[in-house]
Scaffold this motif. Structure first.
Motif, PDB file in Angstrom:
ATOM      1  N   UNK A   8       0.913  -1.025   0.038  1.00 10.10           N
ATOM      2  CA  UNK A   8       0.061  -0.015  -0.099  1.00 10.10           C
ATOM      3  C   UNK A   8       0.888   1.047   0.009  1.00 10.10           C
ATOM      4  N   UNK A   9       1.816   1.413  -0.783  1.00 15.91           N
ATOM      5  CA  UNK A   9       2.477   2.814  -0.983  1.00 15.91           C
ATOM      6  C   UNK A   9       2.007   3.401  -1.995  1.00 15.91           C
ATOM      7  N   UNK A  10       2.081   4.637  -1.656  1.00 15.85           N
ATOM      8  CA  UNK A  10       1.425   5.633  -2.760  1.00 15.85           C
ATOM      9  C   UNK A  10       2.368   6.189  -3.862  1.00 15.85           C
ATOM     10  N   UNK A  11       3.573   5.738  -3.631  1.00 14.87           N
ATOM     11  CA  UNK A  11       4.660   6.144  -4.678  1.00 14.87           C
ATOM     12  C   UNK A  11       5.346   4.888  -5.052  1.00 14.87           C
ATOM     13  N   UNK A  12       6.244   4.739  -6.056  1.00  9.76           N
ATOM     14  CA  UNK A  12       6.976   3.835  -6.421  1.00  9.76           C
ATOM     15  C   UNK A  12       8.169   3.459  -5.818  1.00  9.76           C
ATOM     16  N   UNK A  13       8.430   2.427  -5.410  1.00 10.15           N
ATOM     17  CA  UNK A  13       9.730   2.105  -4.677  1.00 10.15           C
ATOM     18  C   UNK A  13      10.872   1.656  -5.670  1.00 10.15           C
ATOM     19  N   UNK A  14      12.022   2.087  -5.143  1.00 10.64           N
ATOM     20  CA  UNK A  14      13.175   1.648  -6.319  1.00 10.64           C
ATOM     21  C   UNK A  14      14.263   1.497  -5.566  1.00 10.64           C
ATOM     22  N   UNK A  15      15.682   1.311  -6.205  1.00 14.92           N
ATOM     23  CA  UNK A  15      16.725   0.545  -5.430  1.00 14.92           C
ATOM     24  C   UNK A  15      17.277   1.775  -4.233  1.00 14.92           C
ATOM     25  N   UNK A  16      17.314   3.062  -4.432  1.00 11.64           N
ATOM     26  CA  UNK A  16      17.493   3.852  -3.471  1.00 11.64           C
ATOM     27  C   UNK A  16      16.901   3.652  -2.199  1.00 11.64           C
ATOM     28  N   UNK A  17      15.254   3.468  -2.162  1.00 11.05           N
ATOM     29  CA  UNK A  17      14.736   3.106  -0.983  1.00 11.05           C
ATOM     30  C   UNK A  17      15.129   1.944  -0.718  1.00 11.05           C
ATOM     31  N   UNK A  18      15.345   0.872  -1.227  1.00 10.80           N
ATOM     32  CA  UNK A  18      15.781  -0.588  -0.950  1.00 10.80           C
ATOM     33  C   UNK A  18      17.109  -0.484  -0.292  1.00 10.80           C
ATOM     34  N   UNK A  19      18.064   0.348  -0.562  1.00  8.01           N
ATOM     35  CA  UNK A  19      19.444   0.548   0.246  1.00  8.01           C
ATOM     36  C   UNK A  19      19.125   0.943   1.434  1.00  8.01           C
TER      37      UNK A  19
END
Length: 312
Positions: free
Chosen positions: A166-177
């Motif tokens: 339920x995220x309102x924005x798209x996750x990417x590699x920067x978030x995952x770090x």
């Protein structure tokens, strides 16, 4: 200033107020108790003078023997010492075991204030066992700026159980770090778009946890006045990367794979039989719900189980 405000908030917590009242009452009552020494009282002059008389001790209430333990409101003789000095309750002197037990009843938002009171409280309240169930706040799912700010704060290190949903924005590699720097106990993946996350980062996150739940289910959205069912799926490459990482080495103990949708299945038939068998036999608990497997995959899994497995 921050410590003073945190201490004020802590003192208003009902659990701590009750503990303080119990400690104060217990201490005051213990000071009110007096010890009667029968041998000492028998050697005093008035004791023998009374025994020589006909009246006897039983008729002299002022000289009568009192119970060994006597509460202050039962005392009749003058000169009894009663300490009524104010009591200073110092929580810093409480043993760590007592503090840990008290903090165990607090919610996460209260623990966030507790760790700001003092170094000793921070050392106890910061223990991982007290933060079980701590997940990303809702505001971090609604706005990307809140997500980034959260991981700049030291409180993010307390996060143990992560729910990617339920995220309102798209996750990417920067978030995952940021997520990979955490010591996570569990991760749940459902209803989330991970298209911009690399396969390697997702596989590493999953295999660094002890518990993983992957659920795929339909999500209805309105497109051009029609209801379209969209299936949030990880995709072939990401699932392969997860199982290949499990095959070489994993911290996973429990894995759940499910498709929460009648008539739909989570398709794992494209994963090589040896990779799937080797990966699944490295964990202790496995739950499959509406999962599609080929017959030769099942045969290989059971063949590996007959030789060596950790499955219970």
């Amino acid at each position: 200033m921050a410590d003073s405000e945190s201490l004020k908030k802590i003192r208003k917590i009902p659990a701590l107020v009750n503990i303080e009242n119990v400690l104060r009452c217990t201490f005051e009552e213990s000071q009110d108790l007096s010890l009667f020494d029968q041998k000492f009282e028998a050697e005093r002059p008035w004791y023998f003078s009374c025994r020589k008389g006909r009246a006897g001790l039983s008729q002299h209430l002022c000289h009568a023997l009192k119970p060994k333990f006597q509460l202050s409101w039962e005392k009749t003789r003058d000169g009894c010492f009663e300490d009524r000095s104010p009591i200073d309750v110092n929580y810093e002197r409480l043993p760590r075991e007592i503090l840990r037990s008290i903090f165990g009843y607090l919610k996460t938002r209260d623990l966030m204030n507790v760790i700001l009171v003092s170094k000793s409280w921070n050392s106890v309240a910061g223990e991982p066992g007290l933060w079980k169930g701590f997940d990303l706040p809702k505001k971090c799912r609604s706005r990307e700026s809140n997500f980034v700010h959260f991981f700049r704060d030291s409180i993010s290190s307390k996060l143990q159980d992560l729910s990617l949903s339920n995220f309102s924005f798209q996750l990417n590699d920067i978030h995952f770090k940021n997520l990979l720097d955490l010591q996570l106990r569990s991760v749940t993946i459902r209803n989330v778009d991970l298209f911009n996350v690399s396969d390697e980062h997702l596989a590493q996150l999953v295999n660094n946890c002890k518990v993983c739940v992957i659920e795929e289910y339909p999500h209805r959205m309105k497109l051009k006045s029609t209801n379209v069912i969209i299936m949030h799926v990880l995709g072939l490459n990401k699932l392969k990367a997860i199982f290949r990482k499990m095959e070489t080495g994993t911290k996973l103990l429990t894995l759940t794979l499910a498709c929460v949708n009648d008539g739909k299945t989570l398709d794992l038939s494209f994963i090589p039989s040896s990779t799937l068998a080797n990966a699944l036999n490295r964990i202790e608990e496995l739950t499959l719900k509406q999962v599609k497997l080929r017959s030769n995959q099942l045969k290989t899994i059971f063949d590996y189980m007959s030789v060596k497995t950790k499955l219970k």
